[in-house]
Design a protein around this motif. Structure first.
Motif, short mmCIF file in Angstrom:
data_model
loop_
_atom_site.label_atom_id
_atom_site.label_comp_id
_atom_site.label_asym_id
_atom_site.label_seq_id
_atom_site.Cartn_x
_atom_site.Cartn_y
_atom_site.Cartn_z
N ILE A 138 -35.46 -130.67 73.20
CA ILE A 138 -34.95 -130.87 71.84
C ILE A 138 -34.87 -129.52 71.14
N CYS A 139 -33.74 -129.26 70.46
CA CYS A 139 -33.57 -128.00 69.74
C CYS A 139 -32.57 -128.19 68.61
N ASN A 140 -32.41 -127.16 67.79
CA ASN A 140 -31.33 -127.14 66.79
C ASN A 140 -30.17 -126.33 67.34
N LEU A 141 -28.97 -126.83 67.11
CA LEU A 141 -27.74 -126.12 67.48
C LEU A 141 -26.84 -126.22 66.26
N HIS A 142 -26.90 -125.19 65.42
CA HIS A 142 -26.27 -125.27 64.10
C HIS A 142 -24.93 -124.55 64.04
N PHE A 143 -23.86 -125.35 63.86
CA PHE A 143 -22.51 -124.83 63.71
C PHE A 143 -22.20 -124.64 62.23
N PHE A 144 -21.11 -123.92 61.96
CA PHE A 144 -20.68 -123.68 60.58
C PHE A 144 -19.30 -124.26 60.34
N ASN A 145 -19.10 -124.72 59.13
CA ASN A 145 -17.87 -125.39 58.73
C ASN A 145 -16.85 -124.39 58.19
N PRO A 146 -15.58 -124.44 58.64
CA PRO A 146 -14.99 -125.34 59.64
C PRO A 146 -15.24 -124.83 61.06
N VAL A 147 -15.70 -125.71 61.90
CA VAL A 147 -16.14 -125.34 63.26
C VAL A 147 -15.00 -124.75 64.09
N LEU A 148 -13.78 -125.22 63.85
CA LEU A 148 -12.64 -124.70 64.62
C LEU A 148 -12.40 -123.21 64.33
N MET A 150 -14.99 -120.99 62.40
CA MET A 150 -16.21 -120.17 62.31
C MET A 150 -16.79 -119.89 63.69
N GLU A 151 -17.18 -118.64 63.92
CA GLU A 151 -17.57 -118.21 65.26
C GLU A 151 -19.07 -118.37 65.56
N LEU A 152 -19.91 -118.27 64.54
CA LEU A 152 -21.35 -118.23 64.78
C LEU A 152 -21.96 -119.62 65.01
N VAL A 153 -22.93 -119.68 65.92
CA VAL A 153 -23.76 -120.87 66.11
C VAL A 153 -25.21 -120.41 66.21
N GLU A 154 -26.08 -121.02 65.43
CA GLU A 154 -27.51 -120.68 65.46
C GLU A 154 -28.24 -121.64 66.40
N LYS A 185 -38.29 -118.80 66.24
CA LYS A 185 -39.21 -119.63 65.45
C LYS A 185 -38.40 -120.48 64.48
N GLU A 186 -38.94 -121.65 64.17
CA GLU A 186 -38.32 -122.52 63.18
C GLU A 186 -38.55 -121.97 61.77
N ILE A 187 -37.51 -122.06 60.96
CA ILE A 187 -37.63 -121.80 59.54
C ILE A 187 -36.50 -122.57 58.86
N SER A 188 -36.81 -123.32 57.84
CA SER A 188 -35.81 -124.15 57.19
C SER A 188 -34.66 -123.30 56.67
N GLY A 189 -33.44 -123.73 56.95
CA GLY A 189 -32.27 -123.00 56.50
C GLY A 189 -31.77 -121.96 57.49
N PHE A 190 -32.66 -121.59 58.42
CA PHE A 190 -32.32 -120.61 59.46
C PHE A 190 -31.91 -119.27 58.83
#
Length: 287
Positions: A138-148, A150-154, A185-190
Motif C-alpha cells: 500500500i502506498c500513495n501515488l499522487h497525480f496532479f490535475n489535469p493528469v493528461l 501535468m507531468e509530476l507524480v508523487e 516519509k509520510e507528511i500530509s500534503g506531500f
C-alpha cells in the motif's frame, strides 16, 4: 519489482478518468471502475473530448487514440475490474472511512501480488494499510490535475510500504510517461501541495481582508510570479469541495483551528459552488 500489465483505476471523476487514459495511452490494459453508470458515461465522453483536441493539435495520432480506447474498459463491477489486476489506483472521495472500506474490498478481490495505491494527497497510506492484509503493498501515488497535462507524480512510502512496492510505483510512473519523485516519509500534503497550500492560504487571507479581489490576486500570480494559473482559478479547476474536504481532514488530524476550511471556502461549499464542475465557484462558467 512486480511486473505491471494491467492497471485498475477506481473512481471515474476528472482525476480517475485521466489517470486511466494516460495509462491506456502508455500501452497498459486498463479498467476504469465506478459504481455509477452515468459517471462512467460522463467520463468516457469527457475523455473523447480531451483526446480529440489532442489529435487536432497533432499531439497524438488518431490510431494511437483508437488503440488507447480499445485498451480502456469502463465497468461498474469492482470484482471484474480487479480480478486480474497488477496495480490499483484509488481516486474516490476524500473521506477516510469510505477509502478504508474500499481498500478492504479491493484487498479481498484482487490478486495477492497486486499493489493498491491511493491518489490522495491528504490521507496517507498508513491510515489505509491496516484495512488490508497486504500493508507492505500500500502506498500513495499522487497525480496532479489535469493528469493528461501535468507531468509530476508523487510516490510516497508509508512506514509499512516495502522498498519493492515503492520501486515498482516509481517505475510505473516512468512507464506512463510521467516524472516521479519519491517521498521516503509520510507528511500530509506531500511536497507540491504543501507549497501550494501556503500560497492559497495567503490568497484567501488577502481576499477575506478586502486587500484585493479574486481577479487581482490571480493576476498577481500569473503576471508577477509567472504562474500558469492563479490560486482562485486553480481552486475552481480542482474543486472547492475537494479543498473543503482536505481542510476538514487536516483539522481532524491536527486539531489546529487554523487548518479548518476558511470562511469563504465553507460558504461556497455549503452553496454548492464547487467551481467548474458546478458552473460557479470564484468565477462563473458557461455550461
Amino acid at each position: 519489482m512486480t511486473e505491471i500489465k494491467q492497471i485498475t483505476v477506481v473512481g471515474s471523476g476528472v482525476m480517475g478518468s485521466q489517470i486511466a487514459m494516460v495509462s491506456a495511452l502508455a500501452g497498459f490494459d486498463v479498467y476504469l471502475q465506478d459504481i455509477n453508470e452515468e459517471s462512467l458515461k460522463v467520463a468516457e465522453d469527457s475523455l473523447h473530448g480531451h483526446i480529440n483536441k489532442r489529435i487536432s493539435k497533432g499531439k497524438i495520432s488518431l490510431l494511437e487514440a483508437e488503440k488507447a480506447f480499445a485498451r480502456l474498459k469502463f465497468v461498474t463491477s469492482l470484482e471484474k475490474a480487479v480480478a486480474e489486476t497488477d496495480f490499483v489506483i484509488e481516486a474516490i472521495v476524500e473521506k477516510l472511512d469510505v477509502k478504508r472500506q474500499l481498500f478492504a474490498e479491493i484487498d479481498r478481490l484482487a490478486p495477492s501480488h497486486a499493489i493498491i495505491a491511493t491518489n490522495s494527497s491528504t490521507i496517507v497510506s498508513s491510515k489505509l494499510a491496516d484495512a488490508t492484509n497486504r500493508p507492505e503493498k500500500i502506498c500513495n501515488l499522487h497525480f496532479f490535475n489535469p493528469v493528461l497535462v501535468m507531468e509530476l507524480v508523487e510516490v510516497v512510502k508509508g512506514p509499512q510500504t516495502s522498498d519493492e512496492t515503492a520501486d515498482t510505483a516509481v517505475e510505473l510512473v516512468k512507464q506512463i510517461n510521467k516524472t516521479p519523485i519519491l517521498l521516503k516519509k509520510e507528511i500530509s500534503g506531500f511536497v507540491a501541495n504543501r507549497i501550494l497550500g501556503a500560497l492559497i492560504d495567503e490568497a484567501i487571507y488577502l481576499l477575506e481582508n478586502d486587500i484585493a479581489t479574486v481577479e487581482e490576486i490571480d493576476l498577481a500570480c500569473t503576471k508577477a510570479l509567472n504562474h500558469p494559473i492563479g490560486p482562485f482559478a486553480l481552486l475552481d479547476l480542482t474543486g472547492i469541495d475537494v479543498n473543503y474536504y482536505i481542510r476538514q481532514v487536516l483539522y481532524e488530524e491536527t486539531g489546529d483551528e487554523n487548518q479548518k476550511p476558511q470562511k469563504v471556502i465553507t460558504e461556497k461549499y455549503l452553496n454548492g459552488e464547487y467551481g467548474r464542475k458546478t458552473g460557479k465557484g470564484f468565477y462563473s462558467y458557461n455550461s
